[in-house]
Design a protein around this motif. Structure first.
Motif, mmCIF file in Angstrom:
data_model
loop_
_atom_site.group_PDB
_atom_site.id
_atom_site.type_symbol
_atom_site.label_atom_id
_atom_site.label_comp_id
_atom_site.label_asym_id
_atom_site.label_seq_id
_atom_site.Cartn_x
_atom_site.Cartn_y
_atom_site.Cartn_z
ATOM 1 N N PRO A 1 0.827 -1.204 0.000
ATOM 2 C CA PRO A 1 0.000 0.000 0.000
ATOM 3 C C PRO A 1 0.863 1.257 0.000
ATOM 4 O O PRO A 1 2.014 1.221 0.445
ATOM 5 C CB PRO A 1 -0.800 -0.122 1.306
ATOM 6 N N HIS A 2 0.307 2.337 -0.508
ATOM 7 C CA HIS A 2 0.991 3.626 -0.527
ATOM 8 C C HIS A 2 -0.023 4.752 -0.318
ATOM 9 O O HIS A 2 -1.236 4.517 -0.379
ATOM 10 C CB HIS A 2 1.704 3.856 -1.859
ATOM 11 N N THR A 3 0.504 5.963 -0.110
ATOM 12 C CA THR A 3 -0.338 7.154 -0.053
ATOM 13 C C THR A 3 0.303 8.222 -0.941
ATOM 14 O O THR A 3 1.514 8.166 -1.204
ATOM 15 C CB THR A 3 -0.447 7.728 1.375
ATOM 16 N N VAL A 4 -0.479 9.198 -1.381
ATOM 17 C CA VAL A 4 0.068 10.324 -2.151
ATOM 18 C C VAL A 4 -0.512 11.655 -1.652
ATOM 19 O O VAL A 4 -1.121 12.401 -2.409
ATOM 20 C CB VAL A 4 -0.169 10.170 -3.675
ATOM 21 N N PRO A 5 -0.330 11.965 -0.361
ATOM 22 C CA PRO A 5 -0.865 13.228 0.149
ATOM 23 C C PRO A 5 -0.011 14.419 -0.298
ATOM 24 O O PRO A 5 1.215 14.365 -0.246
ATOM 25 C CB PRO A 5 -0.772 13.053 1.664
ATOM 26 N N ALA A 6 -0.662 15.478 -0.717
ATOM 27 C CA ALA A 6 0.048 16.686 -1.128
ATOM 28 C C ALA A 6 0.731 17.316 0.076
ATOM 29 O O ALA A 6 0.136 17.435 1.153
ATOM 30 C CB ALA A 6 -0.923 17.679 -1.749
ATOM 31 N N SER A 7 1.968 17.732 -0.098
ATOM 32 C CA SER A 7 2.725 18.356 0.992
ATOM 33 C C SER A 7 2.107 19.679 1.412
ATOM 34 O O SER A 7 2.300 20.119 2.537
ATOM 35 C CB SER A 7 4.175 18.568 0.560
ATOM 36 N N ASN A 8 1.365 20.328 0.519
ATOM 37 C CA ASN A 8 0.735 21.614 0.848
ATOM 38 C C ASN A 8 -0.724 21.441 1.280
ATOM 39 O O ASN A 8 -1.449 22.414 1.391
ATOM 40 C CB ASN A 8 0.840 22.568 -0.336
ATOM 41 N N GLY A 9 -1.152 20.205 1.480
ATOM 42 C CA GLY A 9 -2.498 19.958 1.972
ATOM 43 C C GLY A 9 -3.595 20.041 0.926
ATOM 44 O O GLY A 9 -4.773 19.926 1.255
ATOM 45 N N ARG A 10 -3.212 20.176 -0.313
ATOM 46 C CA ARG A 10 -4.229 20.366 -1.357
ATOM 47 C C ARG A 10 -5.079 19.108 -1.567
ATOM 48 O O ARG A 10 -6.246 19.180 -1.924
ATOM 49 C CB ARG A 10 -3.546 20.775 -2.652
ATOM 50 N N PHE A 11 -4.500 17.956 -1.381
ATOM 51 C CA PHE A 11 -5.283 16.708 -1.458
ATOM 52 C C PHE A 11 -4.650 15.663 -0.556
ATOM 53 O O PHE A 11 -3.489 15.796 -0.142
ATOM 54 C CB PHE A 11 -5.392 16.185 -2.898
ATOM 55 N N ASP A 12 -5.435 14.653 -0.201
ATOM 56 C CA ASP A 12 -4.941 13.564 0.639
ATOM 57 C C ASP A 12 -5.587 12.271 0.172
ATOM 58 O O ASP A 12 -6.802 12.118 0.238
ATOM 59 C CB ASP A 12 -5.277 13.827 2.101
ATOM 60 N N SER A 13 -4.774 11.362 -0.306
ATOM 61 C CA SER A 13 -5.318 10.125 -0.886
ATOM 62 C C SER A 13 -5.732 9.113 0.167
ATOM 63 O O SER A 13 -6.447 8.180 -0.143
ATOM 64 C CB SER A 13 -4.262 9.477 -1.763
ATOM 65 N N LYS A 14 -5.272 9.275 1.407
ATOM 66 C CA LYS A 14 -5.324 8.164 2.370
ATOM 67 C C LYS A 14 -4.536 6.990 1.784
ATOM 68 O O LYS A 14 -3.865 7.143 0.761
ATOM 69 C CB LYS A 14 -6.756 7.750 2.702
ATOM 70 N N THR A 15 -4.638 5.828 2.390
ATOM 71 C CA THR A 15 -3.876 4.670 1.923
ATOM 72 C C THR A 15 -4.660 3.919 0.850
ATOM 73 O O THR A 15 -5.858 3.703 1.007
ATOM 74 C CB THR A 15 -3.593 3.727 3.106
ATOM 75 N N PHE A 16 -3.989 3.575 -0.229
ATOM 76 C CA PHE A 16 -4.630 2.691 -1.213
ATOM 77 C C PHE A 16 -3.688 1.531 -1.531
ATOM 78 O O PHE A 16 -2.488 1.681 -1.672
ATOM 79 C CB PHE A 16 -5.124 3.419 -2.456
ATOM 80 N N GLY A 17 -4.278 0.350 -1.596
ATOM 81 C CA GLY A 17 -3.499 -0.887 -1.652
ATOM 82 C C GLY A 17 -3.136 -1.328 -3.051
ATOM 83 O O GLY A 17 -3.477 -0.693 -4.046
ATOM 84 N N SER A 18 -2.478 -2.462 -3.098
ATOM 85 C CA SER A 18 -2.051 -3.051 -4.357
ATOM 86 C C SER A 18 -3.246 -3.253 -5.290
ATOM 87 O O SER A 18 -4.294 -3.751 -4.870
ATOM 88 C CB SER A 18 -1.381 -4.390 -4.062
ATOM 89 N N GLY A 19 -3.072 -2.853 -6.530
ATOM 90 C CA GLY A 19 -4.130 -3.019 -7.520
ATOM 91 C C GLY A 19 -5.202 -1.954 -7.475
ATOM 92 O O GLY A 19 -6.107 -1.952 -8.305
ATOM 93 N N LYS A 20 -5.101 -1.026 -6.517
ATOM 94 C CA LYS A 20 -6.097 0.046 -6.404
ATOM 95 C C LYS A 20 -5.557 1.333 -7.023
ATOM 96 O O LYS A 20 -4.364 1.450 -7.313
ATOM 97 C CB LYS A 20 -6.429 0.312 -4.932
ATOM 98 N N SER A 21 -6.433 2.286 -7.178
ATOM 99 C CA SER A 21 -6.008 3.580 -7.697
ATOM 100 C C SER A 21 -6.689 4.691 -6.908
ATOM 101 O O SER A 21 -7.640 4.445 -6.160
ATOM 102 C CB SER A 21 -6.345 3.701 -9.186
ATOM 103 N N TRP A 22 -6.176 5.904 -7.084
ATOM 104 C CA TRP A 22 -6.772 7.070 -6.459
ATOM 105 C C TRP A 22 -6.684 8.210 -7.445
ATOM 106 O O TRP A 22 -5.689 8.364 -8.154
ATOM 107 C CB TRP A 22 -6.024 7.426 -5.167
ATOM 108 N N LYS A 23 -7.733 9.016 -7.538
ATOM 109 C CA LYS A 23 -7.735 10.092 -8.519
ATOM 110 C C LYS A 23 -8.106 11.416 -7.881
ATOM 111 O O LYS A 23 -8.830 11.470 -6.889
ATOM 112 C CB LYS A 23 -8.663 9.766 -9.681
ATOM 113 N N TYR A 24 -7.577 12.472 -8.490
ATOM 114 C CA TYR A 24 -7.821 13.822 -8.000
ATOM 115 C C TYR A 24 -8.150 14.713 -9.186
ATOM 116 O O TYR A 24 -7.453 14.695 -10.196
ATOM 117 C CB TYR A 24 -6.575 14.352 -7.284
#
Ligand SMILES: [Cu+2]
Length: 60
Positions: A11-34
């Motif tokens: 699993p990984h996360t991709v939260p913006a360092s400036n707080g603009r978005f926060d993906s939370k954790t998403f696991g293998s085979g999953k995706s997150w969109k903004y």
């Protein structure tokens, strides 16, 4: 719209360092969109693996 696809076995996360978005954790085979509402470049760091850093250009 920007999509992050997790093709890793972990699993990984991709939260913006400036707080603009926060993906939370998403696991293998999953995706997150903004969906960007304004242009810019946003750095982000995986909270689970702080050595994983990147920046993403956003455009409307
Ligand atoms: Cu990670």
């Amino acid at each position: 719209m920007v999509v992050w696809i997790n093709e890793d076995p972990f699993p990984h996360t991709v939260p913006a360092s400036n707080g603009r978005f926060d993906s939370k954790t998403f696991g293998s085979g999953k995706s997150w969109k903004y969906t960007a509402r304004r242009d810019g470049v946003v750095p982000y760091i995986c909270t689970l693996h702080p050595n994983q850093r990147a920046r993403r250009a956003l455009a409307m």
